[in-house]
Write an enzyme that holds these catalytic residues in place. Structure first.
Site, short mmCIF file in Angstrom:
data_model
loop_
_atom_site.label_atom_id
_atom_site.label_comp_id
_atom_site.label_asym_id
_atom_site.label_seq_id
_atom_site.Cartn_x
_atom_site.Cartn_y
_atom_site.Cartn_z
N TYR A 44 0.84 -1.21 0.00
CA TYR A 44 0.00 0.00 0.00
C TYR A 44 0.88 1.27 0.00
O TYR A 44 0.44 2.33 -0.40
CB TYR A 44 -0.86 0.05 1.26
CG TYR A 44 -2.10 -0.80 1.25
CD1 TYR A 44 -2.34 -1.77 0.28
CD2 TYR A 44 -3.06 -0.63 2.26
CE1 TYR A 44 -3.50 -2.55 0.31
CE2 TYR A 44 -4.22 -1.39 2.28
CZ TYR A 44 -4.44 -2.35 1.31
OH TYR A 44 -5.58 -3.10 1.35
N GLY A 45 2.09 1.10 0.50
CA GLY A 45 2.92 2.26 0.84
C GLY A 45 3.35 3.13 -0.32
O GLY A 45 3.81 4.25 -0.12
N ASN A 76 0.02 1.20 9.14
CA ASN A 76 0.28 2.63 9.32
C ASN A 76 -0.18 3.43 8.10
O ASN A 76 -0.70 4.53 8.23
CB ASN A 76 1.78 2.87 9.52
CG ASN A 76 2.26 2.39 10.86
OD1 ASN A 76 2.37 3.15 11.81
ND2 ASN A 76 2.54 1.10 10.99
N THR A 77 0.03 2.86 6.92
CA THR A 77 -0.32 3.57 5.69
C THR A 77 -1.83 3.81 5.63
O THR A 77 -2.27 4.93 5.37
CB THR A 77 0.14 2.74 4.46
OG1 THR A 77 1.53 2.44 4.64
CG2 THR A 77 -0.07 3.49 3.18
N CYS A 186 5.79 1.04 10.41
CA CYS A 186 5.12 0.15 9.45
C CYS A 186 5.01 -1.18 10.15
O CYS A 186 6.00 -1.65 10.73
CB CYS A 186 5.95 0.04 8.17
SG CYS A 186 5.33 -1.24 7.04
N THR A 187 3.84 -1.79 10.09
CA THR A 187 3.63 -3.01 10.89
C THR A 187 4.45 -4.20 10.38
O THR A 187 4.54 -5.22 11.05
CB THR A 187 2.13 -3.37 10.96
OG1 THR A 187 1.61 -3.42 9.63
CG2 THR A 187 1.37 -2.34 11.77
N HIS A 188 5.03 -4.07 9.19
CA HIS A 188 5.92 -5.13 8.71
C HIS A 188 7.29 -5.07 9.41
O HIS A 188 7.99 -6.08 9.51
CB HIS A 188 6.17 -4.99 7.21
CG HIS A 188 5.04 -5.47 6.35
ND1 HIS A 188 3.84 -4.82 6.25
CD2 HIS A 188 4.95 -6.55 5.54
CE1 HIS A 188 3.06 -5.47 5.39
NE2 HIS A 188 3.71 -6.53 4.96
#
Ligand code: DGL
Length: 273
Positions: A44-45, A76-77, A186-188
């Site tokens: 998505y980023g 987050n995005t 970022c959750t990754h």
């Protein structure tokens, strides 16, 4: 009026949101969770606000078909681009990961020099700067987009020299800026926390917003009398996972992140929602 036995809906563009799910499972173990990972449309980023908002709306509609009592935007995005819109459109509470992460970071810094690493979208939105400076106007914030981290994580290169090399390039300017706190925005990114930590050094506190998000979720559910106090019975299908692409790879990853034993995930054609 929502039922406290109803599940919590959680979503992300892919597997990153599982770092938030893991924390929710730990902090509020009685809750049921329906997770959606948009694995067909990740990342998505690097997409526009309009696209991320459209994707997020579809996912919210899908989660609502499961009767969720609340939604956690574990991305987050999507929190940066779509949360305000979604909040206006639905009648159940919805929380994102940015505000809790900003709060944790503002509390963690000692020298007032903070770094944020995130997708291009999140960094470009300056949402972390806005929230942190509302809490503490005296901090200086360095933002750095790390667009290659998400594909590296989605490819499973969590402990790999390629990831280390790319992390070194991205993070060198943050090291030079003398920050003492770095938000994994970022959750990754918590999945490559050890590589990031090795490069930044132990004097830099790494903030993973997942922990604060689960805390905020618990507080919100408690306040609204929506916290599930009964342990779900056997066979209650406590955790359900859905993805927009193939399920095999997701199940393998999910099992390496969540030590719970995820046996199945279902494919959803999210464009139908
Ligand atoms: N994990 C998401 C985030 O927290 C999105 C990453 C992506 O899809 O680019 O921003």
């Amino acid at each position: 009026m929502s039922d406290k036995n109803a599940p919590i809906g959680v979503f992300d563009s892919g597997i990153g949101g599982l770092t938030v799910v893991r924390e929710i499972m730990r902090q509020i173990p009685n809750e049921k969770i329906v997770y959606f990972g948009d694995t067909a449309r990740v990342p998505y980023g690097n997409k526009s606000r309009e696209t991320v908002t459209r994707f997020s709306r579809q996912i919210v509609r899908f989660l609502q078909t499961h009767g969720v009592k609340t939604i956690v935007v574990a991305c987050n995005t999507a929190s940066a681009y779509a949360l305000d819109e979604l909040e206006k459109e639905i009648d159940i509470p919805i929380i994102g990961v940015v505000k809790p992460g900003a709060k944790a970071a503002a509390q963690a810094t000692r020298n007032g020099k903070l770094g944020v690493i995130a997708t291009e979208a999140t960094i470009g939105s300056r949402i972390y700067n806005q929230y942190i400076q509302e809490l503490n106007p005296n901090v200086t914030i360095w933002g750095k987009a790390c667009p290659l981290f998400v594909p590296l994580v989605e490819e499973g290169l969590l402990q790999d020299p390629v990831t280390d090399e790319i992390a070194k390039r991205y993070l060198s300017e943050l090291i030079d800026s003398d920050i003492d706190t770095l938000i994994l925005g970022c959750t990754h990114y918590p999945l490559i926390r050890s590589a990031i930590g090795r490069i930044m050094g132990e004097q830099v506190t790494l903030v993973n917003p997942a922990y604060e998000t689960a805390m905020e979720l618990k507080a919100m559910l408690t306040k609204r009398e929506l916290l599930n106090t009964d342990a779900p019975g056997l066979g209650s299908n406590q955790y359900q996972f859905y993805v927009s692409d193939t399920t095999d790879k997701f199940i393998r990853f999910a099992n390496s992140i969540i030590k719970y034993g995820i046996l199945s995930a279902k494919h959803v054609n999210i464009e139908e929602y």
